[in-house]
Design a protein around this motif. Sequence first.
Motif, PDB file in Angstrom:
ATOM      1  N   LEU A  39       0.831  -1.212   0.000  1.00  0.00           N
ATOM      2  CA  LEU A  39       0.000   0.000   0.000  1.00  0.00           C
ATOM      3  C   LEU A  39       0.861   1.255   0.000  1.00  0.00           C
ATOM      4  CD1 LEU A  39      -2.792   1.349   0.242  1.00  0.00           C
ATOM      5  CD2 LEU A  39      -2.594   1.101   2.725  1.00  0.00           C
ATOM      6  N   THR A  40       1.868   1.294   0.827  1.00  0.00           N
ATOM      7  CA  THR A  40       2.725   2.484   0.889  1.00  0.00           C
ATOM      8  C   THR A  40       3.514   2.654  -0.413  1.00  0.00           C
ATOM      9  OG1 THR A  40       4.406   1.152   2.035  1.00  0.00           O
ATOM     10  CG2 THR A  40       2.942   2.484   3.394  1.00  0.00           C
ATOM     11  N   LYS A  45      -4.218   6.899 -16.161  1.00  0.00           N
ATOM     12  CA  LYS A  45      -3.299   6.053 -15.396  1.00  0.00           C
ATOM     13  C   LYS A  45      -3.438   6.314 -13.906  1.00  0.00           C
ATOM     14  CE  LYS A  45       0.009   2.991 -15.448  1.00  0.00           C
ATOM     15  NZ  LYS A  45      -0.234   1.630 -15.998  1.00  0.00           N
ATOM     16  N   VAL A  46      -3.563   7.565 -13.535  1.00  0.00           N
ATOM     17  CA  VAL A  46      -3.762   7.909 -12.126  1.00  0.00           C
ATOM     18  C   VAL A  46      -5.048   7.263 -11.607  1.00  0.00           C
ATOM     19  CG1 VAL A  46      -4.269   9.788 -10.525  1.00  0.00           C
ATOM     20  CG2 VAL A  46      -2.436  10.041 -12.200  1.00  0.00           C
ATOM     21  N   ALA A  47      -6.109   7.349 -12.403  1.00  0.00           N
ATOM     22  CA  ALA A  47      -7.381   6.752 -11.997  1.00  0.00           C
ATOM     23  C   ALA A  47      -7.242   5.240 -11.847  1.00  0.00           C
ATOM     24  CB  ALA A  47      -8.463   7.088 -13.018  1.00  0.00           C
ATOM     25  N   GLU A  48      -6.490   4.642 -12.779  1.00  0.00           N
ATOM     26  CA  GLU A  48      -6.277   3.191 -12.701  1.00  0.00           C
ATOM     27  C   GLU A  48      -5.510   2.818 -11.437  1.00  0.00           C
ATOM     28  OE1 GLU A  48      -3.617  -0.188 -15.043  1.00  0.00           O
ATOM     29  OE2 GLU A  48      -4.191   1.660 -16.076  1.00  0.00           O
ATOM     30  N   LEU A  49      -4.452   3.581 -11.138  1.00  0.00           N
ATOM     31  CA  LEU A  49      -3.656   3.305  -9.944  1.00  0.00           C
ATOM     32  C   LEU A  49      -4.444   3.578  -8.673  1.00  0.00           C
ATOM     33  CD1 LEU A  49      -0.123   4.659 -10.936  1.00  0.00           C
ATOM     34  CD2 LEU A  49      -0.987   2.311 -10.982  1.00  0.00           C
ATOM     35  N   ARG A  73      -4.996   1.124  -5.757  1.00  0.00           N
ATOM     36  CA  ARG A  73      -4.685   1.528  -4.394  1.00  0.00           C
ATOM     37  C   ARG A  73      -5.831   1.174  -3.438  1.00  0.00           C
ATOM     38  NH1 ARG A  73      -5.851   4.600   0.403  1.00  0.00           N
ATOM     39  NH2 ARG A  73      -3.845   5.197   1.275  1.00  0.00           N
ATOM     40  N   GLN A  74      -7.057   1.356  -3.883  1.00  0.00           N
ATOM     41  CA  GLN A  74      -8.215   1.014  -3.054  1.00  0.00           C
ATOM     42  C   GLN A  74      -8.252  -0.488  -2.768  1.00  0.00           C
ATOM     43  OE1 GLN A  74     -10.421   3.212  -1.603  1.00  0.00           O
ATOM     44  NE2 GLN A  74     -11.013   1.354  -0.487  1.00  0.00           N
ATOM     45  N   ASP A 109      -7.978  -2.072   0.926  1.00  0.00           N
ATOM     46  CA  ASP A 109      -8.959  -3.025   1.463  1.00  0.00           C
ATOM     47  C   ASP A 109      -8.266  -4.284   1.971  1.00  0.00           C
ATOM     48  OD1 ASP A 109     -10.949  -1.247   0.809  1.00  0.00           O
ATOM     49  OD2 ASP A 109     -11.483  -2.243  -1.075  1.00  0.00           O
ATOM     50  N   ALA A 110      -7.235  -4.737   1.234  1.00  0.00           N
ATOM     51  CA  ALA A 110      -6.493  -5.927   1.663  1.00  0.00           C
ATOM     52  C   ALA A 110      -5.739  -5.655   2.958  1.00  0.00           C
ATOM     53  CB  ALA A 110      -5.523  -6.355   0.563  1.00  0.00           C
ATOM     54  N   ALA A 111      -5.114  -4.468   3.068  1.00  0.00           N
ATOM     55  CA  ALA A 111      -4.389  -4.109   4.290  1.00  0.00           C
ATOM     56  C   ALA A 111      -5.353  -3.979   5.468  1.00  0.00           C
ATOM     57  CB  ALA A 111      -3.617  -2.807   4.085  1.00  0.00           C
ATOM     58  N   LEU A 112      -6.518  -3.406   5.218  1.00  0.00           N
ATOM     59  CA  LEU A 112      -7.511  -3.245   6.277  1.00  0.00           C
ATOM     60  C   LEU A 112      -7.992  -4.608   6.766  1.00  0.00           C
ATOM     61  CD1 LEU A 112      -8.968  -1.015   7.831  1.00  0.00           C
ATOM     62  CD2 LEU A 112     -10.813  -1.151   6.146  1.00  0.00           C
ATOM     63  N   ALA A 113      -8.203  -5.530   5.840  1.00  0.00           N
ATOM     64  CA  ALA A 113      -8.623  -6.877   6.223  1.00  0.00           C
ATOM     65  C   ALA A 113      -7.538  -7.573   7.043  1.00  0.00           C
ATOM     66  CB  ALA A 113      -8.954  -7.700   4.975  1.00  0.00           C
TER      67      ALA A 113
END
Length: 596
Positions: free
Chosen positions: A193-194, A373-377, A381-382, A386-390
């Motif tokens: 994530l970072t 590309k920013v929108a894709e990234l 990132r979301q 979500d994976a980090a939050l889980a």
Amino acid sequence: MLEELDIRNLGPIREATIAPAAGMTAITGETGAGKSMLLSAIRLVSGGAAESSRVSAGADEAWAQAIFALADDAVTSEHSGDTDDTGDADDSDSGLTGAAAAVAKAHDAGVDPEDGELFLSRTVRASGRSRAVLGGKSVPRSVLGAIAGELVTIHGQTDQLKIAASARQREFLDRVAGDEAELAAYRKAWDALTAMDERLERLRSQESSARQQADYLRESIDHINRTDPQPGEDEELKARRERIENAADIAQGVGSALGALDASQVDVDATDGASAVELINHAVTSLRAIRVGGTFAEQADRLESINADLGDVVFALSQELGDEGSVEDLDQITAVSTSLATSPVGGPTLADVLAWRDKAAFDLEDLDASPEKVAELESERQTLYDAALAAADVLSAARVAAAADLGARVTEELGSLAMLGASLEVRVTPRDKADDPLGPYGRDDIAFLFTPFEGSPQLPMGKSASGGELSRLMLALELVAADTRGGADQTFIFDEVDAGVGGKAAVELGKRLARLARSAQVIVVTHLAQVASWADAQFVVTKEPPDADDDDLGVVTTIAEVNGETRVHEIARMLSGSESEASLDHARELLKESVL
């Protein structure tokens, strides 16, 4: 474990060597004898502050050295903390703890264990700077601190405030929880994530420059495409330029050559006399007229072959006449060549220009797509968030379960350590940051809240207990950790743990220290016989007056191990202040009963 501690000219201690037991070691002696100097020596080799006032009177410098014996598995893992090409390895992140982490840090400092031992020493001069030495090599004292911090934990009045830090409390809870797998899974998700956040930040900061670069590439590509160059066209244009610029010479030379070879290809007046083709034909006719065969016929054949080759030359030259181009052609060629020469990436060859154009087209596609590309990234990132939050939720669940168990078991231990009514609550709460609750170690805030006696308000550790109470609380914590997770690869030193304790509670205190010593090395500074009797080894610190010849040196402290009857006499002294027969019998009985 701490194998040996050597001290020279530190306070009242002129010279002393202590070899603690692998289990429990008791340091005893009368009040004011200098037991605190032993802790001072440990703190020195642990990178603590050096005070020149601690140097013995009349000495130039004080010196302390600790020798730590390391387990074989710790020594064999000495390179597991090395860094790779991507950056420095952090031992906490690499999963190394205790002796293995200490060995890795020593290796990073350029020192490896010698015969399974690490030597940490410190010299304090009466005037001037101190010197830290690791394995015979001078190092910053912070290196000693980092290494000793993996090998020794001091629970004394000035040392246990470290546990008041939330980071230390989190580390302790994670150790008890045994959540290494959950923490590693979260750290992996957090790192991903970072890394994505850093990538997005770079993209956003480069948007302006990316637009400028896109404009430049677009204009350059258009400039090249307008010229519409073809591979190899630059060499072709060069050749055509040369023909046009030398048209007169070419016409004159070709015409003259054709006139000499075959006058029928040019105006009759263009040449004088017979041409080469005519002369050769005449020669062939003459040779054929000879009726004698052999060499004359052969030479005639050769001349006819030569004439055929001349015909090819004549035909090729005739095709060149009138093909030099016009002035208008020269102007067009000059314009194309100039356009290519002034291309933003002007060569040096046309192949270079075309290669740059093709690459620039790909680069332009990426730059033009930067908002997409920013929108894709951001979408990626979301997903990572979500994976980090889980993963953080899984880690939190493990911590919450361990926290409830730790608090209950420590509270139970405190009741046996003369602290009835005392309790510990380990509180795990989500981080108070609604926009982004995640951090490097999850989403939890950890707080150890201690109630020293019934009716007392619940306060954070370090703000709610005396030194003795805090030492016993730390003993209870270490006991629960050892019972839960097995042996700790460390040396624990307890000071003031027996403050305010006596009677049966003192026996229970000694028993618990001995229990901890079954899985870790324990050194306790105590004035209670009920505690010292549980030790596997006992050292007595004695204050002695100076010799008459050294009267200017003041009081001198000696340290000696006691065994057998000598230890019985020391236990008796601690029990009653005397060494009467009754005290000696009591001491023998106490030593006999102090066995797990």
